[in-house]
Design an enzyme around this catalytic site. Structure first.
Site, PDB file in Angstrom:
ATOM      1  N   LYS A  68       0.800  -1.228   0.000  1.00 38.25           N
ATOM      2  CA  LYS A  68       0.000   0.000   0.000  1.00 38.25           C
ATOM      3  C   LYS A  68       0.834   1.281   0.000  1.00 38.25           C
ATOM      4  O   LYS A  68       0.469   2.265  -0.649  1.00 38.25           O
ATOM      5  CB  LYS A  68      -0.938   0.013   1.211  1.00 38.25           C
ATOM      6  CG  LYS A  68      -2.118  -0.935   1.113  1.00 38.25           C
ATOM      7  CD  LYS A  68      -2.960  -0.826   2.375  1.00 38.25           C
ATOM      8  CE  LYS A  68      -4.298  -1.501   2.198  1.00 38.25           C
ATOM      9  NZ  LYS A  68      -5.220  -1.180   3.288  1.00 38.25           N
ATOM     10  N   ASP A 104     -10.505   3.240   2.228  1.00 40.31           N
ATOM     11  CA  ASP A 104     -10.706   2.727   3.595  1.00 40.31           C
ATOM     12  C   ASP A 104     -11.442   3.741   4.480  1.00 40.31           C
ATOM     13  O   ASP A 104     -12.287   3.348   5.299  1.00 40.31           O
ATOM     14  CB  ASP A 104      -9.366   2.355   4.243  1.00 40.31           C
ATOM     15  CG  ASP A 104      -8.846   1.013   3.740  1.00 40.31           C
ATOM     16  OD1 ASP A 104      -9.660   0.188   3.301  1.00 40.31           O
ATOM     17  OD2 ASP A 104      -7.616   0.803   3.786  1.00 40.31           O
TER      18      ASP A 104
HETATM   19  P1  NAP Z   1      -0.894  -2.585  11.904  1.00 41.86           P
HETATM   20  O1  NAP Z   1      -0.461  -1.476  11.007  1.00 41.86           O
HETATM   21  O2  NAP Z   1      -0.027  -3.786  12.066  1.00 41.86           O
HETATM   22  O3  NAP Z   1      -1.180  -1.952  13.378  1.00 41.86           O
HETATM   23  C1  NAP Z   1      -1.499  -2.772  14.443  1.00 41.86           C
HETATM   24  C2  NAP Z   1      -1.893  -1.914  15.647  1.00 41.86           C
HETATM   25  O4  NAP Z   1      -2.266  -2.799  16.719  1.00 41.86           O
HETATM   26  C3  NAP Z   1      -0.748  -1.041  16.182  1.00 41.86           C
HETATM   27  O5  NAP Z   1      -1.296   0.149  16.697  1.00 41.86           O
HETATM   28  C4  NAP Z   1      -0.192  -1.917  17.320  1.00 41.86           C
HETATM   29  O6  NAP Z   1       0.449  -1.180  18.336  1.00 41.86           O
HETATM   30  C5  NAP Z   1      -1.465  -2.516  17.869  1.00 41.86           C
HETATM   31  N1  NAP Z   1      -1.210  -3.757  18.606  1.00 41.86           N
HETATM   32  C6  NAP Z   1      -0.857  -4.955  18.090  1.00 41.86           C
HETATM   33  N2  NAP Z   1      -0.697  -5.858  19.087  1.00 41.86           N
HETATM   34  C7  NAP Z   1      -0.949  -5.193  20.255  1.00 41.86           C
HETATM   35  C8  NAP Z   1      -0.942  -5.582  21.637  1.00 41.86           C
HETATM   36  N3  NAP Z   1      -0.649  -6.829  22.013  1.00 41.86           N
HETATM   37  N4  NAP Z   1      -1.268  -4.646  22.559  1.00 41.86           N
HETATM   38  C9  NAP Z   1      -1.588  -3.377  22.176  1.00 41.86           C
HETATM   39  N5  NAP Z   1      -1.606  -2.947  20.898  1.00 41.86           N
HETATM   40  C10 NAP Z   1      -1.285  -3.852  19.945  1.00 41.86           C
HETATM   41  O7  NAP Z   1      -2.316  -3.160  11.467  1.00 41.86           O
HETATM   42  P2  NAP Z   1      -3.479  -2.396  10.658  1.00 41.86           P
HETATM   43  O8  NAP Z   1      -3.280  -2.586   9.207  1.00 41.86           O
HETATM   44  O9  NAP Z   1      -3.616  -1.017  11.188  1.00 41.86           O
HETATM   45  O10 NAP Z   1      -4.744  -3.302  11.058  1.00 41.86           O
HETATM   46  C11 NAP Z   1      -5.213  -3.353  12.404  1.00 41.86           C
HETATM   47  C12 NAP Z   1      -6.447  -4.263  12.493  1.00 41.86           C
HETATM   48  O11 NAP Z   1      -7.498  -3.728  11.710  1.00 41.86           O
HETATM   49  C13 NAP Z   1      -6.226  -5.682  11.959  1.00 41.86           C
HETATM   50  O12 NAP Z   1      -6.902  -6.569  12.821  1.00 41.86           O
HETATM   51  C14 NAP Z   1      -6.882  -5.677  10.598  1.00 41.86           C
HETATM   52  O13 NAP Z   1      -7.392  -6.954  10.230  1.00 41.86           O
HETATM   53  C15 NAP Z   1      -8.038  -4.701  10.828  1.00 41.86           C
HETATM   54  N6  NAP Z   1      -8.455  -4.001   9.593  1.00 41.86           N
HETATM   55  C16 NAP Z   1      -9.786  -4.040   9.268  1.00 41.86           C
HETATM   56  C17 NAP Z   1     -10.222  -3.366   8.138  1.00 41.86           C
HETATM   57  C18 NAP Z   1     -11.679  -3.420   7.758  1.00 41.86           C
HETATM   58  O14 NAP Z   1     -12.008  -3.151   6.592  1.00 41.86           O
HETATM   59  N7  NAP Z   1     -12.574  -3.706   8.680  1.00 41.86           N
HETATM   60  C19 NAP Z   1      -9.309  -2.642   7.345  1.00 41.86           C
HETATM   61  C20 NAP Z   1      -7.967  -2.619   7.719  1.00 41.86           C
HETATM   62  C21 NAP Z   1      -7.546  -3.311   8.855  1.00 41.86           C
HETATM   63  P3  NAP Z   1       2.039  -0.853  18.264  1.00 41.86           P
HETATM   64  O15 NAP Z   1       2.173   0.320  17.356  1.00 41.86           O
HETATM   65  O16 NAP Z   1       2.397  -0.554  19.677  1.00 41.86           O
HETATM   66  O17 NAP Z   1       2.705  -2.109  17.727  1.00 41.86           O
END
Ligand code: NAP
Length: 278
Positions: A68, A104
């Site tokens: 992306k 998004d």
């Molecule tokens: P990402 O860039 O990997 O970010 C993950 C986030 O989760 C970061 O803020 C991370 O914090 C936090 N995190 C992970 N493990 C954690 C823990 N054990 N304790 C506290 N915080 C934690 O992922 P993303 O792309 O933003 O996606 C995040 C979620 O949204 C995923 O589950 C994805 O499937 C979902 N999503 C859904 C849609 C939809 O259309 N509904 C679209 C996109 C994403 P740190 O910065 O501290 O690591």
């Protein structure tokens, strides 16, 4: 006869993507002679794929992890949302130029419009998480002119970076989230906590106001522990599947010329897949 229109989603890995199911449903529903296929493109293959695109083989497509941000750098032009979010999830050709968009934020807003339309009148929002998805959510909340927005993240520095990128947004550590809840109208989880196989978010929702809206962008499981807690408390709650479905609408319309609908049938199809019933 018009040429068969071909679209794609590229990513690595890509086998898990539900986008072919969503677009395939719409192609069939509208009787369109087109295709939408998942193509596994690893980072070293991105150049070759972008060249294939400029040859006119495809009408456009979607981009997912890990491409992306790199595709954002490589397009000739970006739409306003992609410009603000710093990532591209939708591609199309315009006058032989590759254009990148991001749907998004649209998907997030359209999902709340459907599930809790009064969100647009809210005064404050607390966004948990500062990853890629949080950027889209912040863009949507700012576009809806939500006055007070805080982003809270485990790694507080990342929240700080987002606050710089999105002026007016306040940064916090995730540990501060509980104390912010009593002043929160919309609570959004964008962390991966609550996802299947991950621990739940550790938050007590009792202090949220009775009119608060809780939404989780995690959609597997469909009802995360956070959403269940909100439902048990009688709060408006909106699951994340709608965001995934709605974000697909603008791309399909651009590539195939028909604005598709996020219908109960489509939702049921994807829910069955999430629940392993297909
Ligand atoms: P990402 O860039 O990997 O970010 C993950 C986030 O989760 C970061 O803020 C991370 O914090 C936090 N995190 C992970 N493990 C954690 C823990 N054990 N304790 C506290 N915080 C934690 O992922 P993303 O792309 O933003 O996606 C995040 C979620 O949204 C995923 O589950 C994805 O499937 C979902 N999503 C859904 C849609 C939809 O259309 N509904 C679209 C996109 C994403 P740190 O910065 O501290 O690591």
């Amino acid at each position: 006869m018009a040429e068969r229109r071909q679209a794609f989603v590229i990513g690595h890995p890509i086998a898990h993507s539900r986008s072919p199911m969503i677009h395939g449903h719409w192609l069939k529903q509208h009787g369109i002679d087109g295709s939408y296929d998942a193509i596994d493109v690893n980072p070293t293959g991105l150049d070759a794929f972008l060249e294939r695109l400029s040859s006119g083989e495809f009408v456009g497509g979607n981009v997912t992890i890990p491409h992306k941000e790199e595709v954002w750098r490589r397009v000739a032009r970006r739409d306003e949302a992609a410009g603000a979010i710093g990532a591209v999830n939708t591609l199309w050709m315009e006058k032989d130029e590759l254009v990148g968009g991001n749907t998004d934020a649209y998907g997030f807003a359209a999902n709340l419009d459907a599930g809790a339309p009064r969100w647009r009148g809210a005064g404050s929002a607390l966004v948990l998480g500062a990853g890629g998805a949080a950027r889209a959510v912040l863009h949507a909340l700012r576009s809806a002119r939500i006055g007070k927005i805080t982003v809270a993240n485990r790694t507080a520095e990342r929240a700080g970076e987002l606050a710089l990128a999105f002026p007016g947004v306040k940064p916090a550590g995730l540990a501060a989230a509980q104390s912010l809840l009593s002043r929160t109208d919309i609570l959004v989880n964008t962390t991966s906590l609550g996802m299947k196989g991950q621990p739940p978010l550790d938050l007590d929702l009792e202090v949220l106001g009775d009119d608060a809206i809780v939404t989780d962008i995690v959609y597997a499981p469909l009802e995360t522990p956070l959403l269940k807690r909100a439902r048990d408390r009688g709060l408006a709650n909106v699951d994340g599947l709608g965001m995934l479905l709605h974000q697909a609408v603008p791309g399909f319309e651009r590539w195939f010329g028909v604005r598709p609908e996020v219908s109960p049938d489509l939702r049921a199809l994807v829910v069955a897949d999430i629940e392993g019933k297909r």
